[in-house]
Design a protein around this motif. Sequence first.
Motif, mmCIF file in Angstrom:
data_model
loop_
_atom_site.group_PDB
_atom_site.id
_atom_site.type_symbol
_atom_site.label_atom_id
_atom_site.label_comp_id
_atom_site.label_asym_id
_atom_site.label_seq_id
_atom_site.Cartn_x
_atom_site.Cartn_y
_atom_site.Cartn_z
ATOM 1 N N VAL A 148 2.965 -2.886 15.009
ATOM 2 C CA VAL A 148 2.093 -3.235 16.137
ATOM 3 C C VAL A 148 1.974 -4.750 16.249
ATOM 4 C CG1 VAL A 148 -0.278 -3.157 16.980
ATOM 5 C CG2 VAL A 148 0.810 -1.059 16.112
ATOM 6 N N ALA A 149 1.782 -5.416 15.100
ATOM 7 C CA ALA A 149 1.608 -6.869 15.101
ATOM 8 C C ALA A 149 2.859 -7.588 15.603
ATOM 9 C CB ALA A 149 1.243 -7.355 13.698
ATOM 10 N N GLU A 150 4.036 -7.073 15.255
ATOM 11 C CA GLU A 150 5.271 -7.734 15.682
ATOM 12 C C GLU A 150 5.709 -7.298 17.071
ATOM 13 O OE1 GLU A 150 8.169 -6.596 12.722
ATOM 14 O OE2 GLU A 150 8.634 -4.707 13.732
ATOM 15 N N GLY A 151 5.074 -6.248 17.600
ATOM 16 C CA GLY A 151 5.369 -5.792 18.946
ATOM 17 C C GLY A 151 6.528 -4.818 19.073
ATOM 18 N N SER A 152 6.992 -4.264 17.948
ATOM 19 C CA SER A 152 8.122 -3.331 18.022
ATOM 20 C C SER A 152 7.682 -1.898 18.304
ATOM 21 C CB SER A 152 8.952 -3.377 16.732
ATOM 22 O OG SER A 152 8.197 -2.924 15.618
ATOM 23 N N LEU A 153 6.366 -1.633 18.207
ATOM 24 C CA LEU A 153 5.824 -0.318 18.526
ATOM 25 C C LEU A 153 4.375 -0.477 18.954
ATOM 26 C CD1 LEU A 153 3.809 0.786 15.971
ATOM 27 C CD2 LEU A 153 6.015 0.725 14.822
ATOM 28 N N THR A 154 3.854 0.523 19.633
ATOM 29 C CA THR A 154 2.434 0.548 19.987
ATOM 30 C C THR A 154 1.896 1.938 19.708
ATOM 31 O OG1 THR A 154 2.871 1.168 22.292
ATOM 32 C CG2 THR A 154 2.721 -1.188 21.803
ATOM 33 N N ILE A 155 0.604 2.007 19.415
ATOM 34 C CA ILE A 155 -0.026 3.297 19.122
ATOM 35 C C ILE A 155 -1.372 3.373 19.832
ATOM 36 C CG2 ILE A 155 1.082 3.605 16.876
ATOM 37 C CD1 ILE A 155 -1.617 2.669 15.613
ATOM 38 N N THR A 156 -1.875 4.575 19.917
ATOM 39 C CA THR A 156 -3.234 4.806 20.385
ATOM 40 C C THR A 156 -4.031 5.318 19.195
ATOM 41 O OG1 THR A 156 -2.447 5.376 22.599
ATOM 42 C CG2 THR A 156 -4.676 6.073 22.007
ATOM 43 N N GLY A 157 -5.059 4.580 18.804
ATOM 44 C CA GLY A 157 -5.871 5.017 17.679
ATOM 45 C C GLY A 157 -5.663 4.185 16.430
ATOM 46 N N ARG A 190 11.223 14.217 15.461
ATOM 47 C CA ARG A 190 11.689 12.867 15.780
ATOM 48 C C ARG A 190 11.287 12.482 17.208
ATOM 49 N NH1 ARG A 190 15.273 9.245 13.655
ATOM 50 N NH2 ARG A 190 16.247 7.817 15.138
ATOM 51 N N ALA A 191 11.430 13.417 18.158
ATOM 52 C CA ALA A 191 11.048 13.127 19.543
ATOM 53 C C ALA A 191 9.547 12.838 19.649
ATOM 54 C CB ALA A 191 11.429 14.308 20.440
ATOM 55 N N ILE A 192 8.730 13.627 18.936
ATOM 56 C CA ILE A 192 7.280 13.407 18.955
ATOM 57 C C ILE A 192 6.930 12.083 18.280
ATOM 58 C CG2 ILE A 192 5.063 14.283 18.119
ATOM 59 C CD1 ILE A 192 6.231 17.115 18.438
ATOM 60 N N THR A 193 7.641 11.753 17.209
ATOM 61 C CA THR A 193 7.417 10.480 16.516
ATOM 62 C C THR A 193 7.658 9.314 17.460
ATOM 63 O OG1 THR A 193 8.019 11.421 14.363
ATOM 64 C CG2 THR A 193 8.182 9.023 14.598
ATOM 65 N N ARG A 194 8.735 9.378 18.222
ATOM 66 C CA ARG A 194 9.050 8.308 19.166
ATOM 67 C C ARG A 194 7.946 8.209 20.233
ATOM 68 N NH1 ARG A 194 14.594 6.633 18.373
ATOM 69 N NH2 ARG A 194 14.287 5.217 20.126
ATOM 70 N N GLN A 195 7.424 9.342 20.656
ATOM 71 C CA GLN A 195 6.327 9.336 21.642
ATOM 72 C C GLN A 195 5.077 8.692 21.048
ATOM 73 O OE1 GLN A 195 5.671 13.337 23.002
ATOM 74 N NE2 GLN A 195 7.737 13.571 23.837
ATOM 75 N N ILE A 196 4.734 9.082 19.826
ATOM 76 C CA ILE A 196 3.512 8.565 19.193
ATOM 77 C C ILE A 196 3.604 7.043 18.998
ATOM 78 C CG2 ILE A 196 2.219 8.553 17.011
ATOM 79 C CD1 ILE A 196 2.802 11.570 16.807
ATOM 80 N N LEU A 197 4.790 6.566 18.661
ATOM 81 C CA LEU A 197 4.992 5.128 18.423
ATOM 82 C C LEU A 197 5.394 4.382 19.696
ATOM 83 C CD1 LEU A 197 6.890 5.289 14.997
ATOM 84 C CD2 LEU A 197 4.434 4.999 15.392
ATOM 85 N N ASN A 198 5.463 5.129 20.801
ATOM 86 C CA ASN A 198 5.831 4.549 22.093
ATOM 87 C C ASN A 198 7.167 3.808 22.032
ATOM 88 O OD1 ASN A 198 3.531 5.098 24.041
ATOM 89 N ND2 ASN A 198 2.421 4.221 22.296
#
Length: 200
Positions: A148-157, A190-198
């Motif tokens: 999140v800090a480096e901007g390679s993924l985003t999450i909710t929560g 894997r598909a859900i993981t990609r969704q969770i990590l945007n």
Amino acid sequence: MNIPKTRETSDVRQGILDVGQRIMAAKGYSAVGLNEILANAGVPKGSFYHYFGSKDAFGEAMLESYFEAYLGDIDRTLAQPNLTMAQRLLNYFDLWQDTQSFHDCQGKCLAVKLGVEVADLSEAMRAVLMRGTAGIADRLANAIEVGVAEGSLTITGDPHDVAQSLYQLWVGASVMVKINKSVKPFDTARAITRQILNLP
């Protein structure tokens, strides 16, 4: 050349643990007797009781050894150079799929294989499982925070809640892979993981 006694002792003990881990990952805990482990390890019963007071004490030590190695593997995967943390996390789950499938896992799928079984048999083994799985979730949470800090993924929560959800998702997928004898549950995870990590 004389091998120092402490090293020789450590090697024999670890050898018994390694053999037991491989056999129990294939057959389960209750289905494997000490004689089978000792025959495959090539050591007498007296040697077993020199290192372990009982089968449950062996099971506890085996799980501790397993998680020590597993957490080391995670640390190396999540520290791979020249990759974003999102890429490292996906590499970790790729490695999960490679080692936790319904094929012979050579002892690398021990927590998934034995988790439910031994948690009901031994409080000591359940405690090791709790510490080990908490260590996995903590590492995933730290990686998510970095991502999140480096901007390679985003999450909710909260990162720890997300990490726990991802871990539980993949444990569940591993169980379903074994039931169905198909890797399709991993594709879904894997598909859900990609969704969770945007991730795209």
